[in-house]
Design a protein around this motif. Structure first.
Motif, mmCIF file in Angstrom:
data_model
loop_
_atom_site.group_PDB
_atom_site.id
_atom_site.type_symbol
_atom_site.label_atom_id
_atom_site.label_comp_id
_atom_site.label_asym_id
_atom_site.label_seq_id
_atom_site.Cartn_x
_atom_site.Cartn_y
_atom_site.Cartn_z
ATOM 1 N N THR A 35 0.941 -1.320 0.132
ATOM 2 C CA THR A 35 0.069 0.271 0.039
ATOM 3 C C THR A 35 0.845 1.397 0.038
ATOM 4 O OG1 THR A 35 -0.274 -0.241 2.225
ATOM 5 C CG2 THR A 35 -2.029 -0.940 0.849
ATOM 6 N N HIS A 37 2.167 1.470 -2.795
ATOM 7 C CA HIS A 37 2.326 2.095 -4.142
ATOM 8 C C HIS A 37 0.511 2.286 -4.585
ATOM 9 C CE1 HIS A 37 6.143 0.414 -5.049
ATOM 10 N NE2 HIS A 37 6.131 -0.304 -3.808
ATOM 11 N N LEU A 38 -0.193 1.874 -3.672
ATOM 12 C CA LEU A 38 -1.636 1.845 -4.159
ATOM 13 C C LEU A 38 -2.502 1.745 -2.904
ATOM 14 C CD1 LEU A 38 -2.506 -1.028 -6.933
ATOM 15 C CD2 LEU A 38 -2.280 1.284 -7.009
ATOM 16 N N LEU A 42 -7.531 -0.110 -4.217
ATOM 17 C CA LEU A 42 -7.278 -0.272 -5.346
ATOM 18 C C LEU A 42 -6.296 -1.564 -5.794
ATOM 19 C CD1 LEU A 42 -6.926 3.199 -6.833
ATOM 20 C CD2 LEU A 42 -8.934 1.933 -6.744
ATOM 21 N N CYS A 43 -5.967 -2.106 -4.793
ATOM 22 C CA CYS A 43 -5.098 -3.478 -4.834
ATOM 23 C C CYS A 43 -5.904 -4.388 -5.492
ATOM 24 C CB CYS A 43 -4.788 -4.158 -3.542
ATOM 25 S SG CYS A 43 -3.550 -3.041 -2.682
ATOM 26 N N ALA A 73 -12.626 8.820 0.036
ATOM 27 C CA ALA A 73 -11.225 8.809 -0.338
ATOM 28 C C ALA A 73 -10.551 9.705 0.653
ATOM 29 C CB ALA A 73 -10.907 8.915 -1.733
ATOM 30 N N LEU A 76 -3.672 8.448 -0.322
ATOM 31 C CA LEU A 76 -3.537 8.310 -1.864
ATOM 32 C C LEU A 76 -4.754 8.493 -2.427
ATOM 33 C CD1 LEU A 76 -1.024 5.359 -2.194
ATOM 34 C CD2 LEU A 76 -0.613 7.710 -1.953
ATOM 35 N N GLU A 78 -5.918 10.810 -4.480
ATOM 36 C CA GLU A 78 -6.094 11.159 -5.733
ATOM 37 C C GLU A 78 -6.220 9.833 -6.958
ATOM 38 O OE1 GLU A 78 -1.957 10.577 -4.798
ATOM 39 O OE2 GLU A 78 -3.377 11.425 -3.908
ATOM 40 N N GLN A 79 -5.626 8.800 -6.281
ATOM 41 C CA GLN A 79 -5.664 7.721 -7.120
ATOM 42 C C GLN A 79 -6.943 7.144 -7.110
ATOM 43 O OE1 GLN A 79 -2.960 4.451 -6.850
ATOM 44 N NE2 GLN A 79 -1.369 6.004 -5.836
ATOM 45 N N VAL A 80 -7.884 7.020 -5.990
ATOM 46 C CA VAL A 80 -9.091 6.883 -5.968
ATOM 47 C C VAL A 80 -9.880 7.574 -6.652
ATOM 48 C CG1 VAL A 80 -11.148 6.296 -4.286
ATOM 49 C CG2 VAL A 80 -8.797 5.666 -3.638
ATOM 50 N N ARG A 82 -9.453 9.399 -9.315
ATOM 51 C CA ARG A 82 -9.201 9.165 -10.763
ATOM 52 C C ARG A 82 -9.773 8.067 -11.028
ATOM 53 N NH1 ARG A 82 -4.320 10.652 -10.413
ATOM 54 N NH2 ARG A 82 -3.181 8.549 -10.167
ATOM 55 N N HIS A 83 -9.762 7.051 -10.331
ATOM 56 C CA HIS A 83 -10.190 5.483 -10.556
ATOM 57 C C HIS A 83 -11.714 5.876 -10.717
ATOM 58 C CE1 HIS A 83 -9.770 1.279 -10.775
ATOM 59 N NE2 HIS A 83 -10.976 1.251 -10.269
#
Length: 300
Positions: A35, A37-38, A42-43, A73, A76, A78-80, A82-83
Motif C-alpha cells: 500500500t 504503491h496503491l 485499488l489493490c 477517499a 492516496l 487522488e488515485q481513488v 481518478r479511478h
C-alpha cells in the motif's frame, strides 16, 4: 440481536429511501509495503481492483450512479478519485482518514434522510452459485428502515471480542437514517458508534452470509482472496507474457513471468526473472516481493 437465515428473493432497484456508501479511505497499514504503491481499495484481487468489485456488487442491487452510491477517499486519495471518475459521488477527507463512522458522517448531507448500505472496499466476498449483488441482497429485503443490519459469516468455536454472537462481520452493514443523522464528523468506527449501541438496544439483526469472506487486511489474506478468485488454478491476464511455470497464481496485465510462481500474485507490469522461483508471495514491479505465508492459528 436476531439472525436471519436463507436470503429472500432479490429486491428491485433501490429507491430514494436507501443509498450506498463504499468506504475506500483507509491506508491498509498491515499490507505495507504493497500500500505504499496503491491505496488498499485499488489493490487487485483476481486482476480486478477491490473497489471495482464493491462497486459492481452494489450496482447489481440498483446503486449505480452518483445519486445513489458514494465513495470516500483519503490515503492516496487522488488515485481513488481518478479511478472512480463519475461512477459515484466522491467524498475526499482532508488530513487523516475519518474511519468508518466519520466517513459516513461526512456524507450526511448527501445521504439526506435515507438509509445507507455501507460496504468496505477491502471486503472480498464470494458465494457459490450466486453472483455479486444477489449474494448480499438479504441485507435489503424486507428491511423495516429502523433496525441496524450486519452481514455476518458463521464461525465455529467460542466467540471472539469482535464477533456478534456466532457471527463475524462480513464487510457490509445497513444503517437507518436515525442512526446516521447525529454521527459526528470525527475519526471513529461504526462498531462503536452504531453497531454495539444498536445491539445493546435490541435493534441489531445479523443476516447470514454462507459464502467466502476475507478482509484482505494482511498479505496472507490478500493472497488467499486472489487464489480463491482464481478458482484453484491460475488466472492469467491475456496481455501478460508467461513463459515460466505457474501453479495457483494470479498474473496481471502486462506482467512478464519467465521464472516459476506458485501460490503467488504478480501485479500488473510485474517481472519474474528466469532464475526466480517464487512461492507464497506477491510480486510488484521487478524487485518488490512481499511474503504471504498463512498466519498460524493458535493452538494448532
Amino acid at each position: 440481536m436476531t439472525a436471519t437465515g436463507a436470503p429472500p428473493p432479490l429486491p428491485g432497484p433501490a429507491g430514494a429511501d436507501v443509498c450506498a456508501v463504499v468506504l475506500a479511505a483507509g491506508e491498509g497499514r498491515r499490507l505495507r509495503p504493497l500500500t505504499e504503491h496503491l491505496p488498499k481499495a485499488l489493490c487487485p484481487v483476481g486482476n480486478v481492483p477491490l473497489l471495482d468489485r464493491a462497486l459492481e456488487r452494489v450496482a447489481a442491487l440498483g446503486f449505480a450512479a452518483p445519486a445513489t452510491v458514494a465513495v470516500n477517499a483519503c490515503y492516496l486519495g487522488e488515485q481513488v478519485v481518478r479511478h472512480v471518475g463519475d461512477r459515484a459521488r466522491l467524498s475526499v477527507e482532508p488530513g487523516d482518514p475519518l474511519g468508518t463512522s466519520g466517513g459516513v458522517a461526512n456524507l450526511r448531507s448527501w445521504i439526506d434522510g435515507r438509509g445507507v448500505l455501507v460496504g468496505n472496499a477491502d471486503a472480498y466476498l464470494a458465494a457459490p452459485d450466486t453472483r455479486p449483488g444477489p449474494d448480499i441482497a438479504a441485507l435489503l429485503a424486507g428491511w423495516d428502515g429502523r433496525t441496524v443490519r450486519l452481514l455476518g459469516q458463521p464461525v465455529a468455536g467460542p466467540p471472539r471480542p469482535g464477533d456478534f454472537g456466532r457471527y463475524r462481520f462480513a464487510g457490509f452493514s445497513l444503517l437507518p437514517w436515525a442512526r446516521v443523522r447525529d454521527l459526528p464528523v470525527e475519526p471513529a468506527e461504526l462498531v462503536h458508534t452504531v453497531w454495539r449501541p444498536a445491539e445493546a438496544a435490541g435493534e441489531l439483526e445479523v443476516v447470514e452470509f454462507s459464502g467466502r469472506y476475507l478482509d484482505t487486511g494482511t498479505p496472507a489474506d490478500y493472497l488467499a482472496a486472489n487464489l480463491d478468485a482464481a478458482g484453484g488454478g491460475s488466472l492469467v491476464d491475456p496481455t501478460a507474457e508467461v513463459t515460466g511455470a505457474h501453479r495457483a497464481a494470479v498474473i496481471g496485465a502486462g506482467a512478464v513471468v519467465r521464472g516459476s510462481v506458485e501460490r503467488c500474485v504478480v501485479w500488473p507490469g510485474g517481472l519474474v526473472r528466469a532464475a526466480e522461483h517464487l512461492t507464497d508471495a506477491i510480486r510488484v514491479g521487478d524487485t518488490l516481493t512481499v511474503p504471504a505465508l498463512p498466519t498460524p492459528v493458535p493452538g494448532r
